[in-house]
Enzyme design. Structure first.
Site, short mmCIF file in Angstrom:
data_model
loop_
_atom_site.label_atom_id
_atom_site.label_comp_id
_atom_site.label_asym_id
_atom_site.label_seq_id
_atom_site.Cartn_x
_atom_site.Cartn_y
_atom_site.Cartn_z
N HIS A 191 0.48 -0.71 0.29
CA HIS A 191 -0.35 0.47 -0.37
C HIS A 191 0.62 1.41 0.24
O HIS A 191 0.41 2.50 -0.36
CB HIS A 191 -0.95 0.37 0.96
CG HIS A 191 -2.03 -1.08 0.77
ND1 HIS A 191 -2.06 -2.02 1.14
CD2 HIS A 191 -3.50 -1.01 0.07
CE1 HIS A 191 -2.79 -3.57 1.16
NE2 HIS A 191 -3.75 -2.19 0.27
N ARG A 298 -10.50 4.44 -1.10
CA ARG A 298 -10.20 3.76 -0.35
C ARG A 298 -10.32 4.37 0.32
O ARG A 298 -9.38 4.91 1.44
CB ARG A 298 -8.59 2.94 -0.35
CG ARG A 298 -8.25 2.46 -1.44
CD ARG A 298 -6.46 2.13 -1.64
NE ARG A 298 -6.33 0.88 -2.90
CZ ARG A 298 -5.80 1.13 -3.78
NH1 ARG A 298 -5.73 2.36 -4.40
NH2 ARG A 298 -5.77 -0.15 -4.33
N ARG A 334 -15.36 1.96 -0.74
CA ARG A 334 -15.26 0.60 -0.53
C ARG A 334 -14.65 0.91 1.18
O ARG A 334 -13.95 1.96 1.96
CB ARG A 334 -13.65 0.17 -0.46
CG ARG A 334 -13.57 -1.12 -0.21
CD ARG A 334 -12.11 -1.64 -0.55
NE ARG A 334 -10.79 -0.99 -0.13
CZ ARG A 334 -9.81 -0.49 -0.51
NH1 ARG A 334 -9.03 -2.10 -1.20
NH2 ARG A 334 -8.89 -0.33 -0.21
N GLU A 433 -11.34 -10.26 -4.80
CA GLU A 433 -10.00 -10.56 -4.79
C GLU A 433 -9.18 -11.70 -3.98
O GLU A 433 -7.67 -12.08 -3.33
CB GLU A 433 -9.49 -9.34 -3.99
CG GLU A 433 -10.01 -8.37 -2.40
CD GLU A 433 -9.42 -6.99 -2.40
OE1 GLU A 433 -8.93 -6.91 -2.07
OE2 GLU A 433 -10.35 -6.55 -1.27
N ASN A 456 -4.60 -6.46 -6.72
CA ASN A 456 -3.22 -6.92 -6.33
C ASN A 456 -3.36 -7.91 -5.13
O ASN A 456 -2.69 -8.32 -5.03
CB ASN A 456 -3.60 -5.13 -5.54
CG ASN A 456 -3.44 -4.04 -5.88
OD1 ASN A 456 -2.81 -4.55 -7.37
ND2 ASN A 456 -3.43 -2.83 -5.76
N ASP A 457 -4.86 -8.22 -4.66
CA ASP A 457 -4.61 -9.41 -3.48
C ASP A 457 -5.01 -10.51 -4.01
O ASP A 457 -4.68 -11.05 -4.02
CB ASP A 457 -6.00 -9.17 -2.66
CG ASP A 457 -5.25 -8.11 -1.48
OD1 ASP A 457 -4.28 -7.93 -0.64
OD2 ASP A 457 -6.35 -6.99 -1.43
N ARG A 467 2.68 -9.25 -0.89
CA ARG A 467 2.82 -8.53 -2.07
C ARG A 467 3.60 -6.95 -2.00
O ARG A 467 4.15 -6.20 -2.18
CB ARG A 467 1.20 -8.16 -2.45
CG ARG A 467 0.94 -7.17 -1.30
CD ARG A 467 -0.68 -6.97 -1.19
NE ARG A 467 -1.30 -5.41 -1.83
CZ ARG A 467 -2.50 -4.78 -1.79
NH1 ARG A 467 -3.52 -5.45 -1.32
NH2 ARG A 467 -2.92 -3.52 -2.08
N CYS A 504 -9.92 -3.12 -10.93
CA CYS A 504 -9.71 -1.89 -9.83
C CYS A 504 -8.28 -1.81 -9.31
O CYS A 504 -7.49 -1.20 -8.75
CB CYS A 504 -10.38 -1.74 -8.75
SG CYS A 504 -11.25 -2.20 -7.41
#
Ligand code: PEP
Ligand code: MG
Length: 581
Positions: A191, A298, A334, A433, A456-457, A467, A504
């Protein structure tokens, strides 16, 4: 000149003096003292030297008594270095003629000394570099050099060089002065990387140990396009990068002209191109670059960037600002994705052995309703001001989705009873995810209004690769065929159920991978505001047919590396302006 290679996580080039935040947490800006205080500053240094000297002598005697003279000699050698006349002459020169602070002079001079030792072919002397840096730390402590804080007292442009930067530290970097950053640790999907993109700060992470070879104030180039960091560049390199900055600026100016044109392929297929944001203030960048909406807000960054735990009102104000500014365009809020590398104010979980597999995201929200309820109330209240949609992260089981939905309904009833304006019938979606969600997607689609793939996840959990871990960064690829097969399955299930599907994760912000997604049938992408122009350019330069051909070929490949090489090749043919050389 020292050239280092790391992982590029936020594009762009930044040049400036280093602000070094080493693993021990010292922050040593280049600062000067008034000329008439130079003698006093040198006297401070001498007192620090005396204190460190006394401590080393005590260590020498104690160690010799316990472990023998030979072991005690380690400290004798350090004492000798500490009193080296050449070292003192250089420190004196910097303080008395350049008026630099004692801490800054110690940092520079001892780092240079350590670097010179390292270059010697004698391995014994090269090992002494560690002792020099140990002395440096001790002197800095005596001089009261500040441990890293929020970096709120910057007054000139810097490049931050750090062992580690957490997402919240990154979020709190002072954008007026910080031009870019580079860290020893970290991976492409962390992140910290995502915040860097949000802040549009060129960044390179996962370089490995390098801070010992750089001093505060050294000139640094951060090449966030290629993952390179250059310390004290020579004249040719500096000129090359200055030229690169000019080229980048002129490309940005050309791409800015696409702002009001639709994200539409050459054969007229309209793609929804939304923006990912972490903070309300990014909304203006999203609008400025022509986003169709906010595809991922986010919200946990409200926690990570404020000193106190945000109240329902804080949530409401932040969301309302975004929704109002978007003037009726959709905003996907989210819900909190805290935990793992994004920790809030109170310790929400005990130390976990595997935080990314632990109590994070929706799991954490469902166990902390005093945290979750105010957020859901704020979402429904902000929905009065525009097109708000709510999305739950990291959904793994149907039970989690149902619980979250039920809570949303309960909160709506509370608001109704309390007579507070709200909208209860907003679309509800989930992020896809976790591989389990992909496997069970037919069941999930019946209970949501929309889906958004968090690549990403999804890559992290499919490939079993942390990650944000630099050691396995080469394995962390959203272009891995295994991940691509899961995405293909999502598209198929969503199409069959006539449920809207977006991507996304960061994958959609990479032009070459975005074309692949279009070819796989994705029609809705959400990317950081800084990536909007490039992705739009890519979309407008191709036909869906071309994208489908790309996807068909890619689906036959067996390794992420092959996929990326092929995609880069095709991008070079179709949109050469976007290829970073
Ligand atoms: C993702 O996982 O792809 C995603 C978009 O969410 P985040 O990066 O915030 O985990
Ligand atoms: Mg995620």
């Amino acid at each position: 000149m020292v050239e280092l290679q790391g992982i590029p996580v936020s594009p762009g080039v930044a040049i400036g003096p280093a602000l070094v935040l080493d693993a021990d947490g010292y922050q040593i800006p280049r600062s000067v003292v008034p000329a008439d205080q130079a003698d006093q500053e040198y006297a401070r240094l001498q007192s620090a030297v005396d204190a460190v000297s006394a401590r080393l002598e005590t260590s020498r005697l104690e160690t010799a008594a316990v472990a023998g003279e030979h072991t005690g000699d380690i400290f004798a050698a350090q004492l000798q270095m500490l009193h080296d006349p050449r070292l003192h002459a250089e420190l004196r020169r910097r303080i008395n003629t350049e008026y630099l602070t004692a801490a800054y002079s110690v940092n520079r001079v001892l780092h240079n000394y350590a670097a010179a030792l390292r270059q010697l072919s004698n391995p014994f002397l090269a090992d002494r570099a560690e002792d020099v840096l140990d002395i440096e730390k001790q002197l800095l402590r005596e001089l009261g050099a500040v441990k890293r804080g929020p970096m709120s007292d910057l007054s000139e442009p810097v490049i931050v060089l750090s062992h580690v930067l957490t997402p919240s530290e990154t979020a709190n970097l002072d954008r007026r002065y910080v031009r870019g950053f580079a860290t020893e640790t970290g991976g492409a999907g962390g992140h910290t990387a995502i915040v860097a993109k949000g802040l549009e700060l060129p960044a390179v992470v996962g370089i490995g140990p390098f801070l010992d070879s750089v001093g505060a104030g050294d000139q640094v180039i951060v090449d966030g396009d290629r993952g390179r960091v250059i310390i004290n560049p020579d004249a040719t390199t500096l000129k090359h990068y200055e030229q690169r900055i000019k080229q980048r600026n002129s490309l940005s100016a050309r791409l800015a002209e696409l702002r009001d044109l639709p994200a539409e392929t050459a054969d007229g297929v309209r793609i929804r191109l939304n923006a990912n944001i972490e903070f309300p203030h990014e909304t203006s960048a999203a609008i400025e670059r022509g986003a169709d909406g906010i595809g991922l807000y986010r919200t946990e960054f409200l926690y990570l960037s404020s000193e106190q735990e945000p109240s329902e009102e804080d949530h409401y104000q932040a969301y309302s600002q975004v929704v109002r500014e978007m003037c009726g365009r959709p905003v996907v809020i989210r819900t909190l994705d805290l935990g793992a590398d994004k920790m809030g104010h109170r310790p929400l979980v005990e130390q976990e052995h595997n935080p990314f597999l632990g109590l994070r995201s929706i799991r954490l929200s469902l166990r902390n309703l005093d945290l979750f309820r105010p957020q859901l109330r704020a979402v429904l209240r902000a929905a009065v001001h525009g097109d708000v949609r709510v999305m739950f992260p990291l959904i793994t089981t149907i039970a989690e989705l149902r619980q979250a939905r039920m809570l949303l309904n309960l909160v709506a009833e509370d608001l109704k009873d309390e007579g507070i304006p709200y909208r209860g019938d907003i679309p509800v979606g989930m992020m896809v995810e976790v591989p389990a969600a992909v496997v069970m997607l037919e069941n999930f689609v019946r209970e949501v209004d929309f889906l958004s793939i968090g690549t990403n996840d999804l890559a992290q959990y499919t490939l079993a690769v942390d990650r944000s871990n630099e050691y396995v960064a080469d394995l962390y690829q959203s272009s891995d065929p295994a991940v691509l097969r899961l995405i293909a399955r999502c598209v198929e299930v969503a199409d069959n159920a006539h449920t809207s599907l977006a991507v996304c994760g960061e994958m959609s912000s990479m032009p070459a991978r975005a074309l692949l997604l279009l070819g796989m049938g994705v029609r809705n992408l959400s990317v950081p505001p800084s990536s909007l122009p490039r992705v739009k350019k890519a979309i407008r330069s191709v036909s869906i047919n071309q994208c489908q051909e790309i996807a068909a070929r890619v689906m036959k490949l067996e390794a992420a590396r092959d996929v990326d090489m092929y995609l880069l090749d095709r991008l070079g043919d179709l949109v050469p302006e976007l290829v970073v050389t």
